[in-house]
Design a protein around this motif. Structure first.
Motif, mmCIF file in Angstrom:
data_model
loop_
_atom_site.group_PDB
_atom_site.id
_atom_site.type_symbol
_atom_site.label_atom_id
_atom_site.label_comp_id
_atom_site.label_asym_id
_atom_site.label_seq_id
_atom_site.Cartn_x
_atom_site.Cartn_y
_atom_site.Cartn_z
ATOM 1 N N ARG A 188 0.824 -1.213 0.000
ATOM 2 C CA ARG A 188 0.000 0.000 0.000
ATOM 3 C C ARG A 188 0.862 1.269 0.000
ATOM 4 O O ARG A 188 0.540 2.267 -0.657
ATOM 5 N N GLU A 189 1.988 1.227 0.724
ATOM 6 C CA GLU A 189 2.816 2.429 0.821
ATOM 7 C C GLU A 189 3.414 2.813 -0.535
ATOM 8 O O GLU A 189 3.574 3.990 -0.856
ATOM 9 N N ILE A 190 3.735 1.806 -1.364
ATOM 10 C CA ILE A 190 4.267 2.090 -2.700
ATOM 11 C C ILE A 190 3.171 2.677 -3.582
ATOM 12 O O ILE A 190 3.403 3.623 -4.347
ATOM 13 N N PHE A 191 1.979 2.126 -3.475
ATOM 14 C CA PHE A 191 0.860 2.678 -4.246
ATOM 15 C C PHE A 191 0.648 4.149 -3.918
ATOM 16 O O PHE A 191 0.491 4.984 -4.814
ATOM 17 N N ASP A 192 0.634 4.473 -2.636
ATOM 18 C CA ASP A 192 0.395 5.857 -2.225
ATOM 19 C C ASP A 192 1.427 6.811 -2.823
ATOM 20 O O ASP A 192 1.095 7.901 -3.302
ATOM 21 N N ILE A 193 2.702 6.387 -2.819
ATOM 22 C CA ILE A 193 3.776 7.232 -3.358
ATOM 23 C C ILE A 193 3.626 7.405 -4.868
ATOM 24 O O ILE A 193 3.737 8.517 -5.396
ATOM 25 N N VAL A 194 3.362 6.293 -5.568
ATOM 26 C CA VAL A 194 3.237 6.349 -7.024
ATOM 27 C C VAL A 194 2.042 7.209 -7.425
ATOM 28 O O VAL A 194 2.139 8.035 -8.348
ATOM 29 N N TYR A 195 0.922 7.036 -6.744
ATOM 30 C CA TYR A 195 -0.270 7.825 -7.067
ATOM 31 C C TYR A 195 -0.005 9.318 -6.855
ATOM 32 O O TYR A 195 -0.354 10.151 -7.697
ATOM 33 N N LYS A 196 0.668 9.644 -5.750
ATOM 34 C CA LYS A 196 0.977 11.046 -5.467
ATOM 35 C C LYS A 196 1.917 11.617 -6.537
ATOM 36 O O LYS A 196 1.692 12.710 -7.065
ATOM 37 N N ASN A 197 2.960 10.855 -6.872
ATOM 38 C CA ASN A 197 3.906 11.305 -7.897
ATOM 39 C C ASN A 197 3.227 11.467 -9.262
ATOM 40 O O ASN A 197 3.537 12.392 -10.018
ATOM 41 N N TYR A 198 2.316 10.550 -9.546
ATOM 42 C CA TYR A 198 1.592 10.584 -10.821
ATOM 43 C C TYR A 198 0.768 11.863 -10.943
ATOM 44 O O TYR A 198 0.837 12.572 -11.959
ATOM 45 N N GLN A 199 -0.005 12.202 -9.913
ATOM 46 C CA GLN A 199 -0.838 13.405 -9.979
ATOM 47 C C GLN A 199 0.014 14.676 -10.009
ATOM 48 O O GLN A 199 -0.309 15.633 -10.704
ATOM 49 N N GLU A 200 1.106 14.676 -9.257
ATOM 50 C CA GLU A 200 1.993 15.844 -9.276
ATOM 51 C C GLU A 200 2.630 16.023 -10.653
ATOM 52 O O GLU A 200 2.783 17.150 -11.136
ATOM 53 N N LYS A 201 2.991 14.891 -11.286
ATOM 54 C CA LYS A 201 3.589 14.956 -12.625
ATOM 55 C C LYS A 201 2.567 15.459 -13.641
ATOM 56 O O LYS A 201 2.905 16.268 -14.523
ATOM 57 N N LEU A 202 1.323 14.991 -13.536
ATOM 58 C CA LEU A 202 0.281 15.464 -14.440
ATOM 59 C C LEU A 202 0.136 16.978 -14.328
ATOM 60 O O LEU A 202 0.041 17.685 -15.337
ATOM 61 N N LYS A 203 0.141 17.453 -13.090
ATOM 62 C CA LYS A 203 -0.022 18.888 -12.881
ATOM 63 C C LYS A 203 1.175 19.651 -13.451
ATOM 64 O O LYS A 203 1.021 20.707 -14.076
ATOM 65 N N GLU A 204 2.353 19.082 -13.258
ATOM 66 C CA GLU A 204 3.570 19.701 -13.802
ATOM 67 C C GLU A 204 3.522 19.744 -15.321
ATOM 68 O O GLU A 204 3.961 20.711 -15.950
ATOM 69 N N MET A 205 2.967 18.705 -15.939
ATOM 70 C CA MET A 205 2.852 18.619 -17.404
ATOM 71 C C MET A 205 1.653 19.400 -17.928
ATOM 72 O O MET A 205 1.449 19.483 -19.134
ATOM 73 N N ASN A 206 0.840 19.919 -17.025
ATOM 74 C CA ASN A 206 -0.414 20.596 -17.391
ATOM 75 C C ASN A 206 -1.331 19.626 -18.138
ATOM 76 O O ASN A 206 -1.966 19.955 -19.141
ATOM 77 N N ALA A 207 -1.376 18.397 -17.608
ATOM 78 C CA ALA A 207 -2.146 17.328 -18.249
ATOM 79 C C ALA A 207 -3.191 16.767 -17.293
ATOM 80 O O ALA A 207 -3.062 16.862 -16.069
ATOM 81 N N VAL A 208 -4.221 16.186 -17.875
ATOM 82 C CA VAL A 208 -5.257 15.504 -17.100
ATOM 83 C C VAL A 208 -5.507 14.148 -17.740
ATOM 84 O O VAL A 208 -5.273 13.960 -18.933
ATOM 85 N N ASP A 209 -5.988 13.206 -16.948
ATOM 86 C CA ASP A 209 -6.409 11.942 -17.534
ATOM 87 C C ASP A 209 -7.933 11.918 -17.612
ATOM 88 O O ASP A 209 -8.614 12.893 -17.264
ATOM 89 N N TYR A 210 -8.471 10.803 -18.057
ATOM 90 C CA TYR A 210 -9.908 10.682 -18.351
ATOM 91 C C TYR A 210 -10.773 11.064 -17.146
ATOM 92 O O TYR A 210 -11.741 11.821 -17.279
ATOM 93 N N ASP A 211 -10.438 10.557 -15.967
ATOM 94 C CA ASP A 211 -11.258 10.808 -14.778
ATOM 95 C C ASP A 211 -11.138 12.244 -14.287
ATOM 96 O O ASP A 211 -12.097 12.795 -13.730
ATOM 97 N N ASP A 212 -9.984 12.861 -14.486
ATOM 98 C CA ASP A 212 -9.776 14.234 -14.011
ATOM 99 C C ASP A 212 -10.698 15.230 -14.713
ATOM 100 O O ASP A 212 -11.021 16.285 -14.167
ATOM 101 N N ILE A 213 -11.128 14.897 -15.929
ATOM 102 C CA ILE A 213 -11.925 15.837 -16.719
ATOM 103 C C ILE A 213 -13.234 16.192 -16.021
ATOM 104 O O ILE A 213 -13.732 17.307 -16.151
ATOM 105 N N ILE A 214 -13.805 15.240 -15.302
ATOM 106 C CA ILE A 214 -15.020 15.539 -14.530
ATOM 107 C C ILE A 214 -14.664 15.968 -13.116
ATOM 108 O O ILE A 214 -15.249 16.906 -12.564
#
Length: 671
Positions: A188-214
């Motif tokens: 679980r601890e690895i999932f939490d880190i990866v998920y956090k890094n993923y969302q931060e990277k999306l924001k840094e890239m000015n990108a959203v994925d399918y679920d973020d659109i809503i």
């Protein structure tokens, strides 16, 4: 409101159109729901003087949105711009209201959607530091990315994010049972880190994925200063198929309709078949008892014959979580519902194919015939027989099987190995998978072939110098030729070819994990089809000739002249003169494990944690696609997961024998 003779409304439809807001309309299958919604918009525009740009309409599919728009234009020469799926409309909201993403720190002018391939690359990047540790726990990179993907999907459907967005605190609760169960052996601890890094990277890239659109617009509009000016732009918010809405989608509707004041919901809890996508039956039912809403009914079915409606009602009435509405047939019955119990899946496929041949011969258009199954893996049996019988077909929401690039490529490898003069096959695979042979490389080979008066393959083969990859390509074709000359088994041959070109890896890289896995399943289907033909014609040469004739016959037909194949889920919203529901047995339709009260699961399509009641609703949806003729098939023996198993007819048919006629299965062996 002026209507021409082709746009008349029934008494109940008029009541729905003229109901004051907010309104919930319970619309049974085939009751003219789309027709009624169109006229609700027209009434709002022409009678209530609401501008079309102040009307927001969500539909479940792009096809439904296009149909509504076109039909409205035909009547009033105009339509609201915001008619579309939730995701399409949410993107339009962001475009016209940049504050919805700017408030989260995004640059609205450069915002982009991330696709599944890029998403998986990010997962790999963030998992790399932990891969050694994961390997000790026997978790491969492939499995790790799958756990991450599933976990993030669960979090986002529950609006749980690991980083702060405007009015949405970023957190991941430790006691989130659904997530912990899904992750299973994954740390679980690895999932939490990866998920956090993923969302931060999306924001840094000015990108959203399918679920973020809503999610991002919803989070933004939790701020009263943001939601008020946006909601004030809409005087009517219509939601089609509202029973399939997720929590965030319901929240978006509530925000835009100014606290449900301007909300017009249309749907049917009996057709809620997407609990696995977060559709919430309890939420849907809560609207039926909400005193603030007008409750209207559309119960008259204009689509199906009386006996089809009676069977559908008898089945769905066994559910306890539903409203008091009752579907009523408006058409008399002129033919019986047929139930057959073939010996096995092969006899079932042969019976269905031969019956379809007779039906077409009697004047029914192929596109008015549908074969419906519970899960996609069952389609293999049906397709094989349709190919054998040379009946053209179309898989709804999928390519025709032989149009898949990987299927064309594998057949081209076999064709070129047997005939080095097959230039079409050569062009199909010269750079499949990619080996540095672009347009210039093909042009050079073409020139060499022209000068040498040889085939493209021979021009390549007898070059003085070739790249290592092209040398390997030539060697592979020689290996395939030798294997076919020695008459090795079809399965062994395809396994060798797939391994040599690393097809699975290349499909995953090209299409992402989810689509790549589905594409790779095509290999098993191709193996079954080739093996079946080869058993009859004996040699590989004859097999490919026979198959090519079948493919050419299929390609001559237009899309309109094809029998339609689909899962029960994808059949929703469609209708056909003749419907065949196949694989109607316990363990498949319904897809269940254990007792009839247990949770039902289809591991192939990830429809997990759905109930027997949802499976019953799914059968109800399939049955109500039929307009004139319905055949239900329950084979006794079915090949699945590597072995033949015995099955009982669907438990949903128990006690329903008065609604259909049992028919003996007769197969023409010469057909």
């Amino acid at each position: 409101m002026k209507l021409n003779k082709n746009n008349t409304l029934s008494v109940s439809q008029k009541q729905v159109v003229n109901a004051p807001l907010p309104t919930v309309t319970l619309a049974c299958a085939g009751t003219g729901k789309t027709h009624t919604m169109i006229h609700r918009v027209i009434k709002a525009h022409q009678v209530d003087q609401i501008a079309l740009n102040r009307i927001f309409v969500t539909t479940f599919t792009r096809k439904a949105a296009t149909e509504m728009t076109n039909r409205m234009i035909n009547i009033i020469n105009d339509a609201p711009k915001l008619i579309g799926t939730f995701h399409r409309n949410a993107l339009q909201l962001i475009k016209s209201n940049p504050i919805l993403v700017k408030v989260h720190g995004y640059d609205d002018h450069k915002i982009k959607m991330i696709d599944v391939v890029d998403r998986d690359r990010l997962f790999k990047e963030f998992l790399d530091p932990y891969i050694a540790n994961l390997k000790k726990q026997e978790i491969t990179m492939y499995e790790a990315k799958k756990f991450i993907r599933i976990g993030i999907d669960i979090c986002k459907k529950n609006a749980i994010y690991p980083i702060d967005y405007h009015h949405n605190k970023g957190y991941l609760p430790e006691d989130f049972d659904e997530l912990n169960i899904a992750l299973s052996i994954f740390p679980r601890e690895i999932f939490d880190i990866v998920y956090k890094n993923y969302q931060e990277k999306l924001k840094e890239m000015n990108a959203v994925d399918y679920d973020d659109i809503i999610a991002l617009p919803v989070f933004a509009m939790r701020d009263e200063s943001i939601v008020k000016p946006i909601a004030s732009k809409f005087d009517l918010v219509i939601a089609d198929e509202f029973q399939d809405n997720s929590k965030l989608q319901f929240e978006l509707l509530d925000q835009l309709s100014q606290g449900s004041k301007n909300l017009f919901l249309v749907g049917d809890e009996d057709q809620l078949i997407y609990a696995w996508r977060d559709a919430d039956l309890s939420k849907v039912m809560s609207y039926y008892t909400n005193d603030n809403f007008q409750i209207k009914y559309l119960e008259e079915n204009y689509r199906s014959q009386k006996n089809i409606i009676e069977l559908a009602v008898a089945i769905i009435s066994q559910n306890t979580m539903r409203s008091s509405k009752t579907m009523k047939a408006m058409k008399h019955a002129t033919s019986d519902i047929i139930h057959v119990q073939p010996y096995d899946h092969k006899e079932e496929a042969a019976y269905v194919a031969q019956d379809i041949r007779k039906t077409i011969a009697n004047g029914v258009a192929p596109e008015d015939i549908a074969i419906i199954y519970r899960s996609n893996d069952y389609r293999i049996f049906i397709e094989k027989e349709l190919v054998k019988q040379k009946i053209d077909y179309n898989v709804v929401r999928a390519y025709n099987f032989f149009e898949y690039t990987e299927v064309k490529a594998l057949l081209s490898y076999l064709q070129l190995a047997l005939d080095s003069n097959n230039d079409i096959a050569f062009k199909n695979i010269f750079n499949y998978p990619k080996r540095g042979n672009g347009e210039k490389a093909l042009q050079k080979v073409t020139v060499d072939a022209h000068l040498q008066k040889s085939s493209l393959f021979n021009a390549l083969k007898y070059r003085k110098k070739n790249t290592e990859k092209n040398q390997a390509f030539i060697a592979l074709l020689s290996k395939l030729k030798s294997a076919m000359d020695n008459d090795i088994a079809v399965g062994t041959l395809l396994d060798m070819l797939v391994s040599e070109i690393e097809l699975e890896r290349n499909l995953l890289l090209e299409h992402g994990i989810e689509e790549g896995e589905k594409r790779f399943d095509n290999i098993q289907r191709l193996e079954i089809i080739l093996d079946d033909i080869k058993r009859e014609v004996l040699t590989y040469e004859n097999t490919l000739v026979e198959l090519q004739e079948v493919i050419l016959d299929l390609e001559k037909s237009t899309i309109k002249n094809k029998v339609q194949l689909m899962t029960a889920h994808t059949s929703k919203g469609l209708e056909f003169e003749n419907v065949y529901i196949v694989g109607a047995v316990n363990g498949m339709f319904p897809s269940l494990k254990g007792s009839s009260n247990s949770n039902i699961e289809d591991e192939k399509e990830d429809y997990v944690n759905t109930s027997a009641e949802e499976e019953r609703r799914l059968l109800y949806v399939a049955i109500t696609r039929a307009k004139e003729n319905l055949t239900i098939s329950s084979p006794k023996y079915i090949y699945r997961q590597g072995s033949i198993s015995e099955y009982e007819p669907s438990m949903f048919l128990e006690g329903m024998d008065s609604y259909y006629v049992e028919k003996a299965v007769a197969i023409d062996e010469n057909s």
